[in-house]
Write a protein that holds these residues in place. Structure first.
Motif, PDB file in Angstrom:
ATOM      1  N   ALA A  24       0.818  -1.221   0.000  1.00  0.00           N
ATOM      2  CA  ALA A  24       0.000   0.000   0.000  1.00  0.00           C
ATOM      3  C   ALA A  24       0.852   1.271   0.000  1.00  0.00           C
ATOM      4  O   ALA A  24       1.903   1.353   0.640  1.00  0.00           O
ATOM      5  CB  ALA A  24      -0.922   0.007   1.211  1.00  0.00           C
ATOM      6  N   HIS A  25       0.384   2.253  -0.733  1.00  0.00           N
ATOM      7  CA  HIS A  25       0.921   3.608  -0.716  1.00  0.00           C
ATOM      8  C   HIS A  25       0.991   4.080   0.740  1.00  0.00           C
ATOM      9  O   HIS A  25       0.120   3.757   1.551  1.00  0.00           O
ATOM     10  CB  HIS A  25      -0.039   4.487  -1.524  1.00  0.00           C
ATOM     11  N   PRO A  26       2.032   4.838   1.121  1.00  0.00           N
ATOM     12  CA  PRO A  26       2.189   5.186   2.538  1.00  0.00           C
ATOM     13  C   PRO A  26       1.005   5.933   3.147  1.00  0.00           C
ATOM     14  O   PRO A  26       0.681   5.719   4.327  1.00  0.00           O
ATOM     15  CB  PRO A  26       3.465   6.032   2.566  1.00  0.00           C
ATOM     16  N   VAL A  27       0.342   6.785   2.384  1.00  0.00           N
ATOM     17  CA  VAL A  27      -0.818   7.481   2.940  1.00  0.00           C
ATOM     18  C   VAL A  27      -1.995   6.523   3.080  1.00  0.00           C
ATOM     19  O   VAL A  27      -2.671   6.489   4.120  1.00  0.00           O
ATOM     20  CB  VAL A  27      -1.206   8.695   2.073  1.00  0.00           C
ATOM     21  N   LEU A  28      -2.234   5.717   2.061  1.00  0.00           N
ATOM     22  CA  LEU A  28      -3.291   4.718   2.157  1.00  0.00           C
ATOM     23  C   LEU A  28      -3.010   3.746   3.300  1.00  0.00           C
ATOM     24  O   LEU A  28      -3.925   3.357   4.042  1.00  0.00           O
ATOM     25  CB  LEU A  28      -3.409   3.972   0.824  1.00  0.00           C
ATOM     26  N   LYS A  29      -1.763   3.361   3.483  1.00  0.00           N
ATOM     27  CA  LYS A  29      -1.398   2.430   4.558  1.00  0.00           C
ATOM     28  C   LYS A  29      -1.722   3.044   5.928  1.00  0.00           C
ATOM     29  O   LYS A  29      -2.185   2.340   6.842  1.00  0.00           O
ATOM     30  CB  LYS A  29       0.092   2.104   4.471  1.00  0.00           C
ATOM     31  N   ALA A  30      -1.514   4.343   6.066  1.00  0.00           N
ATOM     32  CA  ALA A  30      -1.834   4.998   7.337  1.00  0.00           C
ATOM     33  C   ALA A  30      -3.325   4.917   7.629  1.00  0.00           C
ATOM     34  O   ALA A  30      -3.731   4.718   8.781  1.00  0.00           O
ATOM     35  CB  ALA A  30      -1.368   6.450   7.304  1.00  0.00           C
ATOM     36  N   PHE A  31      -4.142   5.049   6.607  1.00  0.00           N
ATOM     37  CA  PHE A  31      -5.590   4.917   6.816  1.00  0.00           C
ATOM     38  C   PHE A  31      -5.962   3.471   7.106  1.00  0.00           C
ATOM     39  O   PHE A  31      -6.841   3.200   7.929  1.00  0.00           O
ATOM     40  CB  PHE A  31      -6.348   5.434   5.586  1.00  0.00           C
ATOM     41  N   MET A  32      -5.306   2.525   6.447  1.00  0.00           N
ATOM     42  CA  MET A  32      -5.565   1.118   6.737  1.00  0.00           C
ATOM     43  C   MET A  32      -5.220   0.762   8.175  1.00  0.00           C
ATOM     44  O   MET A  32      -5.896  -0.057   8.812  1.00  0.00           O
ATOM     45  CB  MET A  32      -4.740   0.246   5.798  1.00  0.00           C
ATOM     46  N   ASP A  33      -4.155   1.373   8.691  1.00  0.00           N
ATOM     47  CA  ASP A  33      -3.679   1.036  10.033  1.00  0.00           C
ATOM     48  C   ASP A  33      -4.367   1.843  11.136  1.00  0.00           C
ATOM     49  O   ASP A  33      -4.012   1.716  12.306  1.00  0.00           O
ATOM     50  CB  ASP A  33      -2.164   1.260  10.114  1.00  0.00           C
ATOM     51  N   ALA A  34      -5.349   2.675  10.775  1.00  0.00           N
ATOM     52  CA  ALA A  34      -6.126   3.384  11.792  1.00  0.00           C
ATOM     53  C   ALA A  34      -6.917   2.360  12.614  1.00  0.00           C
ATOM     54  O   ALA A  34      -7.203   1.254  12.144  1.00  0.00           O
ATOM     55  CB  ALA A  34      -7.069   4.380  11.136  1.00  0.00           C
ATOM     56  N   PRO A  35      -7.285   2.684  13.850  1.00  0.00           N
ATOM     57  CA  PRO A  35      -8.002   1.713  14.695  1.00  0.00           C
ATOM     58  C   PRO A  35      -9.242   1.117  14.050  1.00  0.00           C
ATOM     59  O   PRO A  35      -9.505  -0.083  14.178  1.00  0.00           O
ATOM     60  CB  PRO A  35      -8.359   2.546  15.930  1.00  0.00           C
ATOM     61  N   VAL A  36     -10.013   1.934  13.302  1.00  0.00           N
ATOM     62  CA  VAL A  36     -11.229   1.393  12.696  1.00  0.00           C
ATOM     63  C   VAL A  36     -10.883   0.390  11.604  1.00  0.00           C
ATOM     64  O   VAL A  36     -11.583  -0.621  11.425  1.00  0.00           O
ATOM     65  CB  VAL A  36     -12.130   2.540  12.158  1.00  0.00           C
ATOM     66  N   GLY A  37      -9.795   0.621  10.877  1.00  0.00           N
ATOM     67  CA  GLY A  37      -9.368  -0.343   9.883  1.00  0.00           C
ATOM     68  C   GLY A  37      -8.923  -1.649  10.512  1.00  0.00           C
ATOM     69  O   GLY A  37      -9.243  -2.736  10.024  1.00  0.00           O
ATOM     70  N   LYS A  38      -8.181  -1.556  11.594  1.00  0.00           N
ATOM     71  CA  LYS A  38      -7.733  -2.758  12.299  1.00  0.00           C
ATOM     72  C   LYS A  38      -8.922  -3.548  12.835  1.00  0.00           C
ATOM     73  O   LYS A  38      -8.922  -4.784  12.826  1.00  0.00           O
ATOM     74  CB  LYS A  38      -6.799  -2.363  13.447  1.00  0.00           C
ATOM     75  N   ALA A  39      -9.941  -2.843  13.320  1.00  0.00           N
ATOM     76  CA  ALA A  39     -11.116  -3.530  13.843  1.00  0.00           C
ATOM     77  C   ALA A  39     -11.841  -4.293  12.741  1.00  0.00           C
ATOM     78  O   ALA A  39     -12.197  -5.469  12.902  1.00  0.00           O
ATOM     79  CB  ALA A  39     -12.063  -2.530  14.502  1.00  0.00           C
ATOM     80  N   PHE A  40     -12.059  -3.650  11.585  1.00  0.00           N
ATOM     81  CA  PHE A  40     -12.795  -4.298  10.509  1.00  0.00           C
ATOM     82  C   PHE A  40     -11.985  -5.387   9.816  1.00  0.00           C
ATOM     83  O   PHE A  40     -12.542  -6.148   9.027  1.00  0.00           O
ATOM     84  CB  PHE A  40     -13.259  -3.253   9.490  1.00  0.00           C
ATOM     85  N   ALA A  41     -10.693  -5.467  10.100  1.00  0.00           N
ATOM     86  CA  ALA A  41      -9.889  -6.556   9.555  1.00  0.00           C
ATOM     87  C   ALA A  41     -10.181  -7.878  10.264  1.00  0.00           C
ATOM     88  O   ALA A  41      -9.817  -8.945   9.753  1.00  0.00           O
ATOM     89  CB  ALA A  41      -8.401  -6.221   9.676  1.00  0.00           C
TER      90      ALA A  41
END
Length: 555
Positions: free
Chosen positions: A267-284
């Protein structure tokens, strides 16, 4: 049927385009919205202008891009001078009213500077996004150690709940958006583990039926021509649903997330930061995501059933024959797609929205039940409404284009060959995590029917998706040298958009064209050698004059 006399503008909050059966969801059946689509036009390429509630809605209400109106995030005020659809419609002789959410923050400093009293008619309209408010309910009354997120949020709804016997300081949270265990403890809807709980409220008292009743009550006494913005709060989180919708869908109804391991790893570094946000981690996590999606589907099913109640009323009252109806959303919800939750990025799960428009006019008979592949933006709704109201579209202010031709001609198309979406995340923790300044924390999407490019400030490379060969937007081609020409072509489109004149809002096109010819009639003579080189009438004030000599010492 006749020409539409009124407009019912329905907006849901955080409703994905592909979670309606008329858009192809295999398990979630929405027959009432499908019925509207069968009588109108379903737009398959409708896009928002910002993937967050406040700025997206401000674009829809003003008919202007985020860069134009400046309200670029939740809580950022809409500048006091910005006109909204209410202003444009009233000028055309149509009233404009609000029932529900706007997420608008008033420009209190600007109002004070201009001496606009907040309790005056103009002050109230400026503070309420140009609407005459029937009931504003932004549907948000969370409370933390620093107080309420929105001091006025759900205030009138809370009064309604208390009058119905829901005793609490904040029944919006304690009943409408929470469950209850066997001992009577509140199971807060803020915690995703409680998304499978039944909301501790009678279904008819929950938010969606409540707003439907308020709309019907208002329409019954309304005198036209009117525009009513019925702005629902759901299916926005908290993801808690009243019975019977809380267990209407099971694990087998949940579609798998659209994501891949390679997408995350590369992932692109900015997109990766959004993926690694708490809500992203939860939905994973499947044990988190699946019950949330089931609840989300239940919320949408309740919304559709309320559309059935509303549409039946419009039929029996005769309003279906003279009212243009629009149904759309302010953005979608990732729901774990692309390793994200919420909506703050540019894949179609977020930025593409449902848009269904029913036009009662006989002129629209040729398009009933059709779909349109035209590139449509939510800023198109304001000029559409102005045209329905019989007004002149102020195209030096409104940056969208009327969709009325598409509603009445199956061969019509929009003039645009790309769509734009913007996101200013300077107030987000992700900006700080990336070490970006406020100025650098911005990104822009430009997309056509084949390609989608995302530009980032801050020195990052772009993202590029091939929407034809990769419709799920899993493969980022932004670093691929083989696509350098495509990236350059998409940047040309983005630059073309940035070069538009969006701030010249005090003079119309017709006025500017008139100004081209008017200065000579007011005595301005630039480059004229002899008075006889121009018509006599233009120089009559300069001919045949005599004055005494005052150039030297003569008295």
């Amino acid at each position: 049927m006749s020409e539409p006399r009124n407009i019912l503008f329905i907006m849901f909050d955080q409703l994905r385009w592909d979670y309606l059966s008329c858009y192809g969801h295999p398990h979630l059946k929405t027959p009432h919205l499908d019925r509207l689509a069968a009588r109108g036009v379903r737009f398959d390429n409708a896009f928002i202008q910002s993937p967050i509630c406040g700025s997206s809605r401000m674009s829809t209400y003003t008919g202007r891009y985020v860069h134009s109106h400046g309200a670029s995030w939740n809580g950022i005020p809409l500048k006091v001078g910005e006109l909204t659809m209410g202003d444009h419609l009233r000028a055309a002789g149509m009233s404009c009213h609000l029932i529900g959410k706007t997420h608008m923050r008033a420009d209190a400093e600007g109002m004070a500077r201009l001496g606009i009293e907040p309790d005056s008619l103009i002050g109230v309209r400026v503070a309420e996004c140009g609407f005459d408010v029937v009931e504003r309910d932004d549907g948000m009354r969370p409370e933390g150690p620093d107080g309420f997120y929105d001091e006025g949020g759900a205030a009138r709804y809370n009064d309604y709940l208390r009058a119905k016997g829901y005793e609490s300081d904040n029944p919006w949270h304690d009943y409408a958006n929470s469950g209850r265990d066997a001992e009577g403890h509140v199971l807060s809807g803020w915690f995703l583990k409680n998304s499978s709980e039944q909301a501790n409220i009678a279904e008819e008292d929950s938010e969606t039926p409540y707003l439907t009743r308020r709309a019907i009550e208002w329409i019954e006494q309304a005198e036209g021509p009117w525009c009513c913005h019925l702005s629902y709060i759901k299916p926005h989180w908290p993801y808690v649903v009243p019975a019977p919708y809380h267990d209407m869908f099971g694990p087998d109804d949940v579609l798998p997330p659209v994501r891949s391991d390679a997408e995350y790893a590369d992932a692109h570094p900015v997109l990766k930061a959004f993926m690694d946000a708490p809500v992203g981690k939860a939905f994973a996590r499947p044990e988190v995501r699946n019950p949330v999606v089931q609840a989300y589907m239940g919320l949408i099913k309740q919304c559709d059933d309320q559309m059935g109640v509303l549409f039946d009323y419009l039929e029996t009252s005769g309003r279906m024959q003279d009212t243009l109806i629009v149904v759309t959303s302010d953005h979608g919800d990732f729901l774990g797609d692309h390793w994200m939750g919420e909506k703050m990025f540019f894949q179609n799960a977020s930025v593409k929205v449902p848009m269904i428009i029913y036009d009662p006019s006989t002129a629209a008979d040729a398009t009933r039940g059709t779909t349109s592949a035209a590139l449509v933006e939510c800023i198109d709704l304001a000029p559409t409404f102005v045209q329905v109201a019989g007004g002149a579209i102020a195209d030096h202010i409104l940056e969208g284009e009327s969709l009325l031709p598409l509603l009445r001609n199956p061969d019509a198309d929009t003039r645009r060959d790309f769509v734009i979406c913007e996101y200013d995340y300077s107030a987000s923790p992700i900006s700080e995590k990336l070490g970006l300044s406020v100025r650098e924390s911005a990104m822009f999407m430009v997309a056509d029917t084949r390609w989608k490019l995302v530009h980032f400030e801050g020195g990052f490379r772009p993202i590029l998706f091939d929407l034809q060969n990769d419709p799920q937007e899993l493969v980022d081609l932004g670093a691929d040298p083989d696509h350098a020409d495509t990236i350059a072509a998409m940047y040309d489109k983005l630059f073309r958009w940035t070069r538009r004149n969006a701030q010249r809002t005090t003079r119309s096109t017709a006025q500017l064209e008139q100004m081209r010819r008017s200065s000579g009639r007011r005595g301005v003579m630039i480059g004229i050698y002899d008075e006889n080189d121009v018509p006599l009438e233009l120089t009559v004030k300069y001919r045949g004059l005599k004055v005494p000599d005052r150039s030297g010492s003569a008295s």
